[in-house]
Design a protein around this motif. Structure first.
Motif: not given
Length: 209
Positions: A86-89, A154-155, A159-161, A176-179
């Motif tokens: 996931e994106k790092s926060y 999720g985030f 970028f995978v898609v 944004s591809f919402r899954a």
């Protein structure tokens, strides 16, 4: 024909504890483990017996636990890839969501959205996350395999898609591809035209009671 099944890991402890996920190494809840088993059965139902299957997963615990459920039905050892995290926060990870909300600087509607810093020390920019996921997908797609299962977050899934449909990096600023958590997204490339399809996005039917 190549088919890729992209799994967004199901419910993890950070979801129910109200803390920031990112690289915080939360694990699946009991509901998440049950959902992971349903995900595995759904994939087993659509991938033919005897087919070549490769399983690639983010190395974070919640994704690994999901991949392990899938691996049990397919006899495929998961390949762990940090690039699918996931994106790092940054310093917000593992802290209450409201801590992040007070400090978060939203991206501008226009301008440098990929390089925008969200106001949290150590957090990845959108661009840094996208480059990492794109590099991971380059590795996945270099390997010829009829059926590939990717377990991610999720985030990062956006970028995978995007990498699958060959979206140029400079076009990723607003996509944004919402899954939802626990969903399955199906990607497919045909052998004749070599067109790449998004067959389904964020399907949750396997979790219906």
């Amino acid at each position: 024909m190549r088919s890729i099944y992209v799994v967004a890991h199901p419910e993890a402890t950070h979801h129910v504890e109200g803390v920031v996920g990112g690289w915080h190494d939360s694990h699946l809840t009991s509901a998440g483990r049950s959902a992971a088993a349903r995900i595995a059965r759904a994939l087993r139902a659509v991938i033919p017996d005897g087919a070549e299957v490769e399983l690639i997963s983010s190395d974070l615990q919640r994704a690994r636990q999901t991949a392990d459920e899938v691996a049990e039905l397919f006899g495929a050892k998961p390949v762990l890839d940090r690039g699918l995290r996931e994106k790092s926060y940054g310093e917000a990870e593992g802290r209450p969501q409201e801590w992040l909300d007070r400090r978060f600087v939203p991206p501008p509607a226009a301008g440098d959205r990929m390089g925008h810093h969200e106001g949290v020390r150590g957090a990845e920019t959108r661009g840094e996350c996208a480059r990492r996921v794109y590099a991971a997908m380059d590795e996945v797609l270099r390997r010829p395999c009829e059926h590939q299962i990717i377990v991610t977050h999720g985030f990062a899934l956006t970028f995978v898609v995007a990498a699958w449909i060959r979206m140029p990096f400079e076009s990723l600023g607003s996509v944004s591809f919402r899954a939802p958590s626990g969903s399955i997204t199906v990607l497919r490339e045909d052998d004749f035209f070599h067109n790449r399809q998004v067959v389904s996005l964020g399907d949750m039917s396997h979790l219906d009671s």
